[in-house]
Design an enzyme around this catalytic site. Structure first.
Site, PDB file in Angstrom:
ATOM      1  N   CYS A   1      43.911  27.264  40.960  1.00  0.00           N
ATOM      2  CA  CYS A   1      42.652  28.120  41.074  1.00  0.00           C
ATOM      3  C   CYS A   1      41.457  27.732  40.293  1.00  0.00           C
ATOM      4  O   CYS A   1      40.400  28.113  40.436  1.00  0.00           O
ATOM      5  CB  CYS A   1      42.986  29.600  40.744  1.00  0.00           C
ATOM      6  SG  CYS A   1      44.857  30.024  41.441  1.00  0.00           S
TER       7      CYS A   1
ATOM      8  N   HIS B   1      37.364  35.357  35.964  1.00  0.00           N
ATOM      9  CA  HIS B   1      38.385  34.843  37.024  1.00  0.00           C
ATOM     10  C   HIS B   1      38.521  35.909  38.014  1.00  0.00           C
ATOM     11  O   HIS B   1      38.745  36.004  39.302  1.00  0.00           O
ATOM     12  CB  HIS B   1      39.410  34.474  36.420  1.00  0.00           C
ATOM     13  CG  HIS B   1      40.426  33.886  37.310  1.00  0.00           C
ATOM     14  ND1 HIS B   1      40.159  32.404  38.185  1.00  0.00           N
ATOM     15  CD2 HIS B   1      41.885  34.029  37.485  1.00  0.00           C
ATOM     16  CE1 HIS B   1      41.216  32.414  38.871  1.00  0.00           C
ATOM     17  NE2 HIS B   1      42.173  33.166  38.549  1.00  0.00           N
TER      18      HIS B   1
ATOM     19  N   HIS C   1      40.301  35.652  47.042  1.00  0.00           N
ATOM     20  CA  HIS C   1      40.313  34.403  46.129  1.00  0.00           C
ATOM     21  C   HIS C   1      40.484  33.343  46.812  1.00  0.00           C
ATOM     22  O   HIS C   1      41.353  33.062  47.651  1.00  0.00           O
ATOM     23  CB  HIS C   1      41.668  34.693  45.391  1.00  0.00           C
ATOM     24  CG  HIS C   1      42.178  34.069  44.476  1.00  0.00           C
ATOM     25  ND1 HIS C   1      41.297  32.742  44.032  1.00  0.00           N
ATOM     26  CD2 HIS C   1      43.149  33.885  43.656  1.00  0.00           C
ATOM     27  CE1 HIS C   1      41.902  31.939  42.984  1.00  0.00           C
ATOM     28  NE2 HIS C   1      43.049  32.602  42.638  1.00  0.00           N
TER      29      HIS C   1
END
Length: 1020
Positions: free
Chosen positions: A171, A306, A344
């Site tokens: 990620c 995040h 995401h």
């Protein structure tokens, strides 16, 4: 750390097809999440609300529209290769191009430069689907997949020579890629860096994983720091930023969105689980980034977190931030996460956040957090010095500092510190003596690979210019600098933005107008300047251009200053005042010289460099200065003396134009000692000059023979024996001035040919006064040199008509006639039209010279509008829970959707000759079509294999084998045989015919098919 500037941005995320739409989505707090498209997988077939094994607990996610659309023709990629490419590669190619344009750079200008490419990527599902279908693995499937190729393909197609690498840290991939790019810039490994992140979800694999790991939100939405947070929702997209060292961006006058002050990367190490977040590592990476940026935590106004919306992830991140910010409870730091809007985006998550922060600093407002209304009480954000934004945060004037976090599932963490761009630096003053810019109008330019692409982009530019009040100068200058590099060149002049918008729309709608305003130069232009002579003058000549164009005004003033010591009066003032004295020889000649010099120098300053020069009589003086055979002051002294001496001659002379050949007039001229041939302007265009009484006798006799005659309104008999009295005095002055061999070929009207190592010195200029003007011979010799453009330099067109009446050269040349000044009303518009025509013909102007200093600023233009006509997608079927174990084999054949069927046929039309079939041509066309994956009507004999059809060495080998199998009589081909004959399909056909090609009989096996693998290798 030296700051690094973000100078270009492009992105495409769920619900946001471009950067503007992305910012709008953020400011509206909109939701880009929806149902999984059927194109990806059958979401219902994999769905189980309880999240059973092998199932997902959601049918939703953040997906971009039309991921299968790809403008392969733009990148010269064959359909077969495009079909094999991972869609992530396709998206990155287009995004990289648009980001470079957004940086105010023509992408082709980066070719060969030390530009780095750093791509963050986490998923490679296309490869999983295609590389396991072993029967269909081809060379294209191999190069179309793999992490490395996402970066390497950008470097290949843009011809970039800097570092090129793909980064997979899960990620955090694309923020780690940005960190590496910053370090490469500071280490001077590259001067520009393209940083990108991409993610396309093709299978439910990660959705199943998130569900089985207890990380998936049932509604497919991330809800960062919210009391409703219940897991991750998947998202996808692509984003690219262009980075430069801040000092370089400022020096080049580029727009700066934001500045990266510092960044850091670390790893969790062996913590409480491979995939679990680690608070201590996160707070350490934050501190390292702050230290590298040289800031205190309290300087940070907002941080893009995040923020995945998982209970553990959000808690660890808040605690890590709280370690640095808990002491600022009175003024807590704003916190947000774009995942609340998009989901995401995995490998693209870092770039999505980076672009959000950069746009926030650029617009000086931070968007509200989508789920701020239901802030999680368990996180105790205020105790940690944090707050969610329930409304947009307006940033105060001055420097603003922001943070950005991105944490990888495997423990690789990254944080970056950004700040707002510095105030625009004062523009550097022009160098002393430099010519000011500005021609009095603007030239808007656009290029594209084909006419259809040109029309599409003309409309995109028109719509953008019409949507807001845009100053024309910066807009046009940006088009000149950015929208360049393709085969089809469009250019038009305009005086204001409204006129430009109308012109762009008219051109897109009218094929004939578009054809007139377009060019496709095949080679370098060969330009000739033709300088008019006496007789073209008039009061206030070029006064309108002088008033509108600072550039022309500068050079006219320069000529006037050079003439003034020798004329005793300002030629400029006389001309601009409309004084009829401009028709007196003593003023006519210096005034025409000033106009010719100023217009010629204006064009050369604009980058129009002649390769040939020709001047009619007095026009040769300005030509000699441009050819560097005379200095400006020397030419000014000569032409002023010439005009003054001729003015002193007694009256009684005249000139007579006759429609007859020179030889036909010999019997009347030879007996007259005071009459001569002044000029031969063409085969039947002769001018006689001399004593008036003699001319009257000759004229009457000539007219009686049927020749047309016309008296010219002149004060003296120029280029006649009556000029002899001034020769001695003029020779003394010419001897002092001198002259040398021209550095640019001059087609002399004294010699009637090009000067071959001959100096334009004192004897030449003395002879020039009385010699016959051999314009027809000189112009014929010039035309034989095959110029592409004839630019007439003077106050009105005279020579262009004379040249058109000449017999064409043996080469059949048909040069374009370009007229920067068309008469008394000509201002900057005609000069701009001339520059546009020359650009369409292949000239590369010095565009900055066309604009005043205040207009030489970057103005954002819409990025290139790619075609969505062709679609490439694997028609695969991912197995559902009800099917037997084992993945279904994908079908790699591309499809062209219904949009292609209805596309304009003008893009590619059949080009096979009518009449009897040609088996050799058909065999070659079919082989090329099969190798490239083209439709039958898409291949034409004049298509170039490399430039138009995207062939490479692998495809050439396959083509060779297919040709050997389809044609008899050609023997065994080698790549060395083929390479010199691959300029076009037609050239290849001709080569094969030379080798005796004929249709292969049934059962024929070509050379390659009869060779062993080792023999084939030697043949290649």
């Amino acid at each position: 750390m030296e700051p690094v500037a973000i100078v270009g941005i492009d992105c495409r995320f769920p619900g946001a097809p471009d950067t503007g739409a992305y910012w709008d989505l953020l400011m509206r707090g909109a939701d880009g999440v929806g149902q999984v498209p059927r194109q990806r997988w059958d979401a219902e077939a994999f769905h189980s609300p309880a999240g059973q094994e092998g199932r997902t607990n959601t049918t939703e996610g953040g997906f971009i529209a039309d991921p299968d659309a790809f403008d392969n023709e733009f990148f010269t990629i064959s359909p077969r290769e495009a079909a094999a490419m991972d869609p992530q590669q396709r998206l990155l190619l287009q995004s990289a191009w648009r980001a470079v344009e957004d940086a105010g750079i023509a992408p082709r200008n980066l070719a060969g430069t030390r530009t780095g490419v750093f791509v963050g990527i986490m998923g490679n599902e296309w490869a999983h689907l295609h590389l396991t279908d072993y029967a269909n693995v081809t060379a294209q499937v191999g190069s179309g997949n793999g992490y490395c190729m996402t970066a390497n393909r950008i470097s290949y197609h843009l011809d970039l020579k800097g570092p090129s690498l793909a980064v997979d840290t899960a990620c955090s991939s694309s923020l780690v890629a940005a960190h590496l790019a910053v370090n490469a810039l500071l280490a001077e490994e590259c001067d520009h860096a393209l940083v990108a992140g991409v993610n396309v979800a093709l299978t439910p694999a990660l959705s199943i994983f998130y569900t089985q790991a207890g990380l998936s939100a049932p509604d497919g939405r991330c809800k960062p720091f919210s009391s409703e947070a219940n897991g991750i929702g998947r998202g996808e997209g692509v984003g690219t930023v262009v980075l430069r060292r801040l000092r370089d961006a400022i020096a080049d006058g580029q727009r700066v969105y934001a500045v990266i002050r510092g960044s850091a990367v670390n790893q969790d190490g062996r913590s409480n689980g491979l995939t679990a977040p680690n608070r201590w590592a996160q707070q350490e990476v934050l501190g390292a980034a702050y230290r590298r940026a040289g800031i205190e935590p309290g300087d940070v106004v907002f941080t893009e977190a995040h923020g995945t919306g998982t209970a553990l992830g959000d808690m660890m991140e808040v605690k890590a931030l709280g370690h640095h910010h808990a002491g600022r409870s009175g003024k807590p730091m704003a916190l947000g996460s774009v995942k609340g809007n998009l989901g995401h985006t995995e490998g693209a998550a870092g770039i999505a956040g980076l672009i959000k922060v950069a746009l926030s600093l650029h617009h000086r407002v931070v968007p509200a957090s989508r789920y701020a209304a239901k802030e999680s009480r368990q996180l105790k954000l205020r105790d940690h010095g944090l707050r969610l934004l329930k409304a947009p945060l307006r940033l105060p004037a001055g420097c603003t500092v922001a943070g950005l976090s991105s944490f990888g599932m495997g423990g690789t963490n990254a944080h970056a510190v950004l700040e707002s761009a510095p105030a625009p630096a004062a523009r550097p003053a022009p160098a002393a003596g430099a010519a000011p810019g500005g021609i009095g109008a603007a030239v808007f330019t656009l290029t594209a690979p084909n006419a259809e692409a040109l029309r599409r982009n003309l409309l995109a530019q028109a719509d953008a210019a019409a949507a807001r009040r845009v100053p024309l100068g910066p807009l046009a200058r940006s088009s000149n600098r950015v929208k360049t590099g393709h085969r089809h060149r469009f250019a038009t002049a305009a005086d204001d933005t409204g006129e430009l918008v109308a012109r762009l729309r008219e051109s897109a709608a009218d094929a004939d107008l578009l054809a007139r305003l377009c060019g496709g130069p095949a080679g370098r232009p060969r330009i000739a300047f033709l300088f008019t002579g006496q007789g073209s003058q008039y009061p206030r000549m070029t006064a309108a251009l002088y008033a509108r164009s600072p550039l022309y005004r500068h050079f006219f003033d320069e000529a006037d200053a050079a003439l003034a010591p020798h004329t005793g009066r300002s030629v400029r003032d006389l001309v601009l005042a409309g004084d009829e004295a401009v028709h007196h020889t003593r003023w006519t000649q210096p005034a025409l010289f000033a106009v010719g010099y100023a217009l010629g120098r204006t064009l050369t300053e604009l980058g129009v460099h002649p390769g040939m020069l020709l001047g009619h009589s007095v026009g040769e003086f300005a030509a000699a200065v441009l050819a560097r055979a005379l200095p400006l002051d020397g030419a000014a002294r000569l032409v002023a003396a010439r005009g003054a001496l001729m003015q002193e001659l007694p009256a009684g002379g005249g000139m007579l134009a006759v429609r007859a050949a020179r030889a036909d007039l010999a019997e009347w001229i030879e007996p007259e000692p005071l009459v001569g041939v002044a000029a031969v302007n063409g085969p039947t265009a002769t001018v006689l000059s001399g004593d008036l009484a003699a001319l009257e006798r000759i004229g009457a006799e000539i007219a009686a023979k049927g020749f047309g005659t016309r008296r010219l309104q002149v004060s003296h008999a120029f280029h006649s024996p009556l000029m002899r009295p001034v020769l001695d005095r003029f020779a003394r002055i010419a001897g002092e001035v001198g002259g040398t061999v021209p550095e640019i070929p001059v087609y002399s009207t004294v010699r009637g040919r090009v000067l071959d190592g001959e100096a334009m010195d004192a004897p030449y200029w003395v002879e020039h006064i009385g010699a016959t003007v051999l314009f027809g011979d000189a112009a014929g010799a010039l035309l034989a040199a095959d110029p592409t453009h004839l630019v007439e330099i003077g106050p009105q067109p005279v020579l262009s008509g004379m040249v058109r009446r000449l017999d064409g050269p043996a080469t059949g040349a048909d040069p374009a006639h370009v007229l920067p000044v068309r008469g008394p009303e000509s201002a900057g518009r005609d000069l701009a039209e001339a520059l546009a025509e020359l650009y369409r013909g292949g000239v590369e102007p010095h565009w900055d010279a066309a604009y005043p200093a205040e207009e030489r600023v970057a103005h954002p233009l819409p990025p290139y509008a790619f075609s969505t006509r062709t679609r490439y997608w694997a028609r695969h079927s991912v197995r559902s829970a009800a099917t037997a174990a084992g993945p279904a084999a994908p079908d790699p054949v591309p499809h062209r959707d219904a949009q292609m069927a209805s596309a304009p046929t003008a893009v590619r039309a059949p080009d096979r000759p009518a009449g009897p079939a040609d088996p050799v041509t058909d065999a070659v066309l079919d082989a090329v079509r099969l190798v490239g994956g083209y439709a039958e009507t898409e291949i034409r004999p004049h298509d170039r294999l490399y430039e138009d059809l995207g062939f490479d060495s692998v495809m050439i080998m396959e083509l060779k084998n297919r040709l050997e199998a389809r044609l008899a009589g050609i023997g065994t081909l080698t790549v060395q045989d083929l390479l010199p004959r691959l300029s076009s399909v037609g050239d290849l056909v001709a080569f094969l015919r030379e080798r005796g090609a004929s249709p292969a009989p049934p059962g024929h096996r070509g050379g390659a098919e009869n060779q062993t693998p080792r023999e084939q290798e030697r043949t290649a």
